[in-house]
Design a protein around this motif. Structure first.
Motif, PDB file in Angstrom:
ATOM      1  N   TYR A   1      79.653  46.904  33.021  1.00 22.42           N
ATOM      2  CA  TYR A   1      80.151  46.862  34.242  1.00 22.42           C
ATOM      3  C   TYR A   1      81.897  47.474  34.046  1.00 22.42           C
ATOM      4  N   LEU A   2      81.948  47.579  33.126  1.00 21.60           N
ATOM      5  CA  LEU A   2      83.768  47.905  32.783  1.00 21.60           C
ATOM      6  C   LEU A   2      83.526  49.503  33.268  1.00 21.60           C
ATOM      7  N   LEU A   3      82.765  49.939  33.087  1.00 23.80           N
ATOM      8  CA  LEU A   3      82.847  51.777  33.464  1.00 23.80           C
ATOM      9  C   LEU A   3      82.196  52.144  34.975  1.00 23.80           C
ATOM     10  N   SER A   4      81.592  51.028  35.385  1.00 26.64           N
ATOM     11  CA  SER A   4      80.560  51.880  37.223  1.00 26.64           C
ATOM     12  C   SER A   4      81.397  50.575  37.946  1.00 26.64           C
ATOM     13  N   SER A   5      81.723  49.637  38.275  1.00 27.73           N
ATOM     14  CA  SER A   5      82.994  48.843  38.706  1.00 27.73           C
ATOM     15  C   SER A   5      83.548  48.696  38.891  1.00 27.73           C
ATOM     16  N   ALA A   6      84.487  48.330  39.819  1.00 23.75           N
ATOM     17  CA  ALA A   6      85.484  47.866  40.627  1.00 23.75           C
ATOM     18  C   ALA A   6      86.270  46.910  39.900  1.00 23.75           C
ATOM     19  N   ASP A   7      87.889  46.156  40.413  1.00 23.52           N
ATOM     20  CA  ASP A   7      88.167  45.181  39.774  1.00 23.52           C
ATOM     21  C   ASP A   7      87.479  44.400  40.110  1.00 23.52           C
ATOM     22  N   SER A   8      87.610  43.048  39.717  1.00 26.02           N
ATOM     23  CA  SER A   8      87.343  41.509  40.187  1.00 26.02           C
ATOM     24  C   SER A   8      87.901  40.602  39.795  1.00 26.02           C
ATOM     25  N   ARG A   9      87.500  39.098  40.651  1.00 28.26           N
ATOM     26  CA  ARG A   9      88.387  37.500  39.820  1.00 28.26           C
ATOM     27  C   ARG A   9      87.890  37.342  38.801  1.00 28.26           C
ATOM     28  N   GLU A  10      86.176  37.713  38.472  1.00 23.47           N
ATOM     29  CA  GLU A  10      85.450  37.209  37.371  1.00 23.47           C
ATOM     30  C   GLU A  10      85.913  38.305  36.370  1.00 23.47           C
ATOM     31  N   PRO A  11      86.869  38.230  34.937  1.00 23.02           N
ATOM     32  CA  PRO A  11      87.012  39.417  34.161  1.00 23.02           C
ATOM     33  C   PRO A  11      85.805  39.604  33.625  1.00 23.02           C
ATOM     34  N   GLU A  12      84.525  38.546  33.659  1.00 23.53           N
ATOM     35  CA  GLU A  12      83.242  39.554  32.852  1.00 23.53           C
ATOM     36  C   GLU A  12      82.836  40.941  34.184  1.00 23.53           C
ATOM     37  N   MET A  13      82.920  40.968  34.875  1.00 23.74           N
ATOM     38  CA  MET A  13      83.028  41.366  36.064  1.00 23.74           C
ATOM     39  C   MET A  13      83.486  42.657  36.247  1.00 23.74           C
TER      40      MET A  13
END
Lengths: 405, 254
Positions: free
Chosen positions: A168-180
């Motif tokens: 997730y770290l390099l492939s998604s944007a911000d999220s409320r769930e830290p793991e995502m």
């Protein structure tokens, strides 16, 4: 004789002062890097839980709720979870992201059966415990209670919990769930912003420098402009943010939070830096070369574009990259134009709402969740990586374009 | 004598801001002769030289009055284009200043700039001819595409002369062309000047009186912005009319 030994001593003393200063500077740098790396490196791994799936090929995969379906399979692995509290504790170990991973798995295997263990994203609380960030105290650890710990121990004994690469770290944007949560949105936002800042500020600044240095007549007015440009370089960046807010958002009504506006604001901030560097570079071109060209009948414009600018280019580019590197790490002006928003989508164009890397770092550093701490450091590592890349580019360009005369 | 008059400078006054650099200078320069300008530092030799191809236009605070006639046309008239003038009046500078380009491109710069050639062969010919005229061709023919800045100082200066010759000028202005060179390179340039005067009118500024005596037909002695004395070189050096000239050439001033 006495004089000589005193002179030698003072020379040694001076050398020692210099060495001490360098050592202190290196020491601070090492502490900074060690601190960031030791916290941030764990963010590149993420905890996953293996769930045993038994989905036959003829199972109706269209009309299922991925969440309930996944939970059903997960609960089936632990018949001992009977009460509502126990079931809730078990299910809370999976992240909210697990259901998306599950539905993706279903989509990839529409016609086939799905059998055996598959890995699904674990919750941030479990992740923190596995990584050792949160220490175990008896049967609890941080936000993990006794019920959860019971199942964690079971899963661990069956080797069903594992640290894997963080997708997730390099492939998604911000999220409320830290793991995502990831920084792709911030990286793309930053890249759009500095691209626009470069495209806008570079030609304007270089032309301004050429005009001031080679074309404008020297009088009180040009002195005034020169002084003001030098002063602009020292104006706090948040003031440029206010200027961007007033001009681009309020007057031109460009979209809020967009990298386009961020880039334009950063361009305003970078302009004086590039103008000053370009003027210095143009000044350092030996006048003999220009005289030679003019003596052969070249016009002023031909001389400037044929000789002055190409010879000044290494210096101009170095200055530009220093300006851009400053812009890429700038937070304050972006806060003013709304690039501080919580954005869960990776921007598709410079007109979409977005954040930037330094703003993302600021947002995460501000977040109370423990799991965001390591992500903050990871984002700083990526930002530092960008800065190193830019500086290497500057060195490469300077070496490549440098000509001797 | 008026038949081969090339440049006629009449009552020229030059000011840098409020400071006057040249006072009422009048000088005739003959075609296909070498005229040398001598005098102590700061006497206005280089200023006078630069006026002949309007290089002083670049200096913002420079004001000129008086006439400079090239083939009876005033070069400072509004109708006269400085670019065309500089094609006719080439210049070689004190310090060799080849462009940071190949030897070939250095020489080809002028012809390319003025669109003098139609084909690659024409350009090749001009480059070879110019390099031959400046006596450099034999030394560099195997490395025409290597940077001109890699040559020795004397070679660089001859490259600059070739570059100036490539646009086929009528007059060649030389501003202390040997001051940065060793005696051997200087001798080569002096031989070259003697050859070039068959085809070109040459004006040379020099600090070396021996050089002026060796290469020039006519000499003009300047002092503090004024032209003190002008005449055939032999006469000036053997029998100077003016006391200041005598003092200078005997080494009492300057």
């Amino acid at each position: 004789m006495n004089n000589i030994s005193a002179r030698n001593k003072s020379e040694k003393r001076f050398q020692m002062y210099g060495k001490t200063a360098v050592l202190i500077a290196i020491g601070f740098l090492v502490i900074l890097l060690f601190n960031i790396f030791s916290t941030g490196i764990s963010a590149f791994k993420q905890t996953y839980i293996a769930v045993n799936l038994e989905i036959p090929a003829d199972f109706d995969k269209k009309n299922i709720n991925p969440r309930t379906e996944l939970n059903k399979h997960f609960l089936k692995m632990f018949p001992e979870a009977t009460t509502r509290t126990e079931r809730r504790a078990l299910l809370s170990l999976l992240s909210k992201g697990a259901r998306y991973e599950f539905s993706e798995l279903i989509n990839q295997n529409k016609e086939r059966s799905i059998q055996g263990y598959h890995w699904f994203l674990a919750s941030a609380d479990l992740d923190m415990y596995i990584k050792g960030t949160v220490k175990r105290q008896g049967d609890t650890a941080g936000r993990i209670d006794e019920n959860q710990m019971f199942f964690i121990d079971k899963l661990l004994s069956k080797n069903l919990i594992e640290l894997q690469a963080n997708k997730y770290l390099l492939s998604s944007a911000d999220s409320r769930e830290p793991e995502m949560a990831g920084i792709r949105g911030a990286i793309i936002g930053s890249l759009y912003s500095i691209l626009i800042a470069f495209l806008v500020s570079f030609p304007i600044a270089v032309m301004a420098a050429v005009y001031l240095e080679k074309i404008a007549s020297k009088n009180k007015f040009s002195d005034l402009i020169e002084t003001n440009i030098n002063n602009l370089a020292a104006v706090p960046s948040i003031v440029f943010g206010l200027l961007g807010l007033a001009i681009f958002l309020n007057f031109f009504e460009l979209p809020r939070s967009a990298p386009l506006v961020g880039g334009l604001t950063l361009a305003l901030m970078t302009l004086p830096t590039i103008v000053i560097a370009s003027r210095a570079a143009i000044k350092s071109v030996p006048p003999s070369i220009e005289e030679a060209a003019i003596g052969l009948g070249a016009s002023k414009v031909q001389t400037i574009f044929g000789f002055t600018l190409p010879l000044a280019m290494p210096g101009i580019l170095t200055g530009t990259i220093i300006g851009i590197a400053q812009a890429i790490g700038e937070t304050a002006p972006l806060l003013m134009i709304g690039m501080v928003a919580f954005v869960v989508d990776v921007p598709g164009s410079p007109l979409d709402a977005s954040t930037a890397l330094p703003v993302q770092i600021y947002l995460w550093a501000d977040s109370p969740e423990r799991a965001f701490t390591e992500r903050t450091s990871a984002a700083i590592m990526v930002l530092l990586g960008f800065l190193i890349l830019l500086n290497l580019t500057a060195i490469y360009l300077r070496k490549k374009l440098e000509k001797k005369w | 004598m008026t038949e081969n008059l090339k440049v006629s400078i009449r009552n020229l006054n030059v000011f840098y801001g409020k400071k006057q650099a040249l006072f009422d200078v009048s000088l005739n320069i003959m075609e296909k002769e070498v005229t040398s300008l001598i005098g102590p530092s700061g006497c206005g030799k280089s200023t006078l030289l630069k006026c002949i191809n309007r290089m002083n236009d670049l200096v913002e605070i420079c004001n000129i009055n008086g006439q400079i006639l090239l083939d009876s046309v005033d070069i400072n008239e509004v109708s006269q284009d400085p670019v065309l003038l500089r094609m006719k009046v080439g210049m070689v500078f004190q310090k060799p200043n080849p462009f940071p380009k190949s030897i070939y491109d250095n020489v080809a710069f002028g012809p390319r700039l003025h669109g003098m050639t139609k084909s690659k062969e024409d350009l090749d010919n001009i480059v070879i001819q110019s390099l031959s005229k400046s006596g450099l061709y034999e030394e560099v023919k195997d490395r025409l595409y290597e940077p001109g800045t890699g040559l020795s100082g004397g070679q660089q200066q001859r490259l600059c002369i070739a570059r100036a010759l490539a646009v086929n000028p009528q007059i060649l202005l030389m501003d202390e062309p040997c001051s940065a060179l060793d005696p051997i390179a200087t001798a080569k340039i002096e031989d070259l000047i003697a050859e070039l005067k068959q085809q070109y009118t040459i004006v040379i500024v020099t600090h070396s009186m021996q050089q002026a005596a060796r290469v020039s037909d006519r000499t003009a002695y300047m002092h503090m912005g004024e032209l003190i004395e002008t005449g055939m070189t032999k006469t000036i050096f053997s029998n100077p009319q003016h006391e200041k000239t005598q003092d200078y050439i005997t080494g009492r001033i300057g």
